[in-house]
Design an enzyme around this catalytic site. Structure first.
Site, PDB file in Angstrom:
ATOM      1  N   SER A  35       0.959  -1.281   0.014  1.00 47.28           N
ATOM      2  CA  SER A  35      -0.110   0.085   0.092  1.00 47.28           C
ATOM      3  C   SER A  35       1.086   1.156   0.097  1.00 47.28           C
ATOM      4  CB  SER A  35      -1.046  -0.177   1.282  1.00 47.28           C
ATOM      5  OG  SER A  35      -1.722  -1.187   1.179  1.00 47.28           O
TER       6      SER A  35
ATOM      7  N   SER B   7      -4.327  -4.039  -2.376  1.00 46.99           N
ATOM      8  CA  SER B   7      -3.512  -2.572  -2.101  1.00 46.99           C
ATOM      9  C   SER B   7      -4.400  -1.427  -1.539  1.00 46.99           C
ATOM     10  CB  SER B   7      -3.152  -2.081  -3.307  1.00 46.99           C
ATOM     11  OG  SER B   7      -1.993  -1.031  -3.040  1.00 46.99           O
TER      12      SER B   7
ATOM     13  N   GLU C   6      -4.269   2.667  -1.676  1.00 43.67           N
ATOM     14  CA  GLU C   6      -3.606   4.067  -2.032  1.00 43.67           C
ATOM     15  C   GLU C   6      -4.508   5.259  -1.385  1.00 43.67           C
ATOM     16  OE1 GLU C   6      -2.082   0.616  -4.440  1.00 43.67           O
ATOM     17  OE2 GLU C   6      -4.282   1.546  -4.247  1.00 43.67           O
TER      18      GLU C   6
END
Length: 454
Positions: free
Chosen positions: A255, A293, A295
């Site tokens: 991340s 992930s 973000e």
């Protein structure tokens, strides 16, 4: 082909010192988020132990990073804030309230996934001690704490971050150059299978575009080696072959948490839009925002103070015109890309739990790519593309250029609105009166005998 050396051949340097093409706007004095006046950054780094993983005992490769807006006085004198989630397999506590109110009112902390609660508690303790009225005559608080998973190198389930480490990071916060790489919350982070961590960069817009300063700080922990792009060059595709025998983390894509600060006078919705463009900078380095992930971006503007206590009914704010945001969008994309690369360029190789090894980005290899492409870079003049259309029809009066133009001399950009209607949509009142008089004179003179339809 022999395996590459696992240790760097020379000192670590920031990305800009490699001669990479990193955009057209110039960085601030420190090329860091601290170039935005009043923004302080501090770290607490925890590194001890080695060998097999023993939950609760180590090895420990983690820490805390603190970003303090408004010289640390953010609780009483709040600032406009916002954020954006590109992919949400991660967490920033306090973001729900941030997006609802559009206010930043606590320091922003970065750490590992399992330490979010401890860090939030540490920030709460710090603020309650400084402002004893919290929870009584003052509002309660929800600290802003972002996380990434450092379990490839760190005993993450051991939860080694304590209140004193949070306090240390806050007390260490200062202006000036920001330590990068294996520090603070970024200590155990990995980026594109190389060592990642904390990175930062800034941009200073020319006066013709407002003269504003913008800074980005990232805790970078995402990606796969073959996707890595360095200054737009496909470095990762070549390095993936050279590092094919080096074990890599395979259970997580990772991340990234980014924090954006600017002195441009922005409302919350404008900060949200600015934060979206951080995703473009992350993509430039090679992220495709994988399923697992996270973000997540948090941003704030230092231009306006929203007081917690006031006798007034309203407060006044400076607000940048929406059509003036484009240079900031470009600047935040550039700064994000450079911040991630700075994290990788400054990070040292690290061995963590169970002997897991993470190599540093080989800067000599990057230099070879840059040297090979230097003739191409040299042939590109860093100026805006010009249209072949006549200048009088194509370019607005405040053409997007760099130079020593004062802000007061830069007229509003001649652009169309979302509905496609040119601005201004109607003349000013005094102009309308003059136009009406002209029309009356024209009508009287154009119709013989002064006749008209009724």
């Amino acid at each position: 082909m022999s395996a590459p050396p696992l240790e760097p051949n020379g000192p670590r340097v920031r990305a800009r010192e490699l001669g990479l093409p990193l955009g057209r706007f110039k960085p601030g004095r420190f090329n860091a988020i601290t170039d935005v006046e009043g923004v302080l950054v501090g770290h607490c780094t925890l590194i001890h132990g080695e060998g097999p993983l023993r939950p609760g005992h180590g090895p420990v490769r983690t820490g805390v990073t603190a970003i303090l807006p408004n010289n640390g006085n953010i609780f009483m004198d709040r600032m406009s804030g916002g954020g954006f989630v590109l992919n949400g397999a991660g967490e920033v506590s306090g973001m729900t309230q941030l997006m609802e109110w559009g206010l930043v009112e606590t320091p922003i902390l970065l750490t590992n996934t399992m330490a979010v609660g401890a860090v939030s508690d540490g920030v709460a303790r710090y603020l309650v001690e400084r402002y004893p009225g919290i929870g009584d005559e003052l509002d309660v608080i929800i600290p802003i704490v972002g996380e990434c998973d450092d379990s490839y190198l760190n005993d993450i389930s051991g939860r080694h971050v304590r209140n004193q480490h949070v306090l240390q990071a806050i007390q260490n916060a200062k202006t000036g150059p920001v330590p990068e790489g294996n520090v603070g919350g970024g200590t155990g982070m990995v980026t594109c299978d190389f060592k990642g961590g904390i990175g930062t960069a800034s941009r200073k817009l020319p006066e013709a575009l407002g003269g504003y300063t913008l800074g980005v700080l990232v805790m970078s922990n995402f990606g796969k080696m073959h996707n890595l792009r360095v200054g737009g060059l496909p470095v990762g595709e070549v390095l993936a072959e050279k590092f094919k025998d080096v074990p890599r983390r395979g259970q997580t894509y990772g991340s990234i948490i980014a924090v954006v600060a600017t002195d441009a006078p922005l409302l919350s919705h404008q900060i949200n839009r600015l934060c979206k463009r951080v995703g473009l900078g992350i993509g430039r380095v090679g992220s495709y925002a994988a399923h697992g992930s996270g973000e997540i971006v948090v941003g704030f503007s230092t231009a306006n103070i929203i007081p917690r206590r006031t006798q007034k009914m309203v407060y006044k704010m400076k607000i940048l015109l929406d059509q003036r945001l484009d240079p900031l969008y470009e600047a935040v994309m550039e700064a994000t890309e450079e911040a991630i690369l700075n994290a990788m360029c400054m990070a040292e190789p690290m061995t963590g739990v169970n002997g897991n090894f993470c190599p540093a980005l080989p800067l000599d290899e990057v230099r070879r790519f840059v040297d090979a492409c230097r003739p191409i870079f040299a042939s590109v003049k860093k100026r805006l593309a010009q249209s072949s259309a006549p200048a009088s029809r194509e370019k607005p009066l405040d053409v997007d250029k760099e130079g020593d133009v004062r802000v007061a001399a830069a007229l509003p950009t001649e652009v169309r609105g979302a509905e496609g209607i040119p601005y201004p949509t109607r003349p000013a009142p005094e102009e309308a009166g003059a136009d009406a008089a002209d029309d009356a004179d024209h009508t009287e003179g154009s119709a013989p005998g002064g006749t008209s339809d009724t």
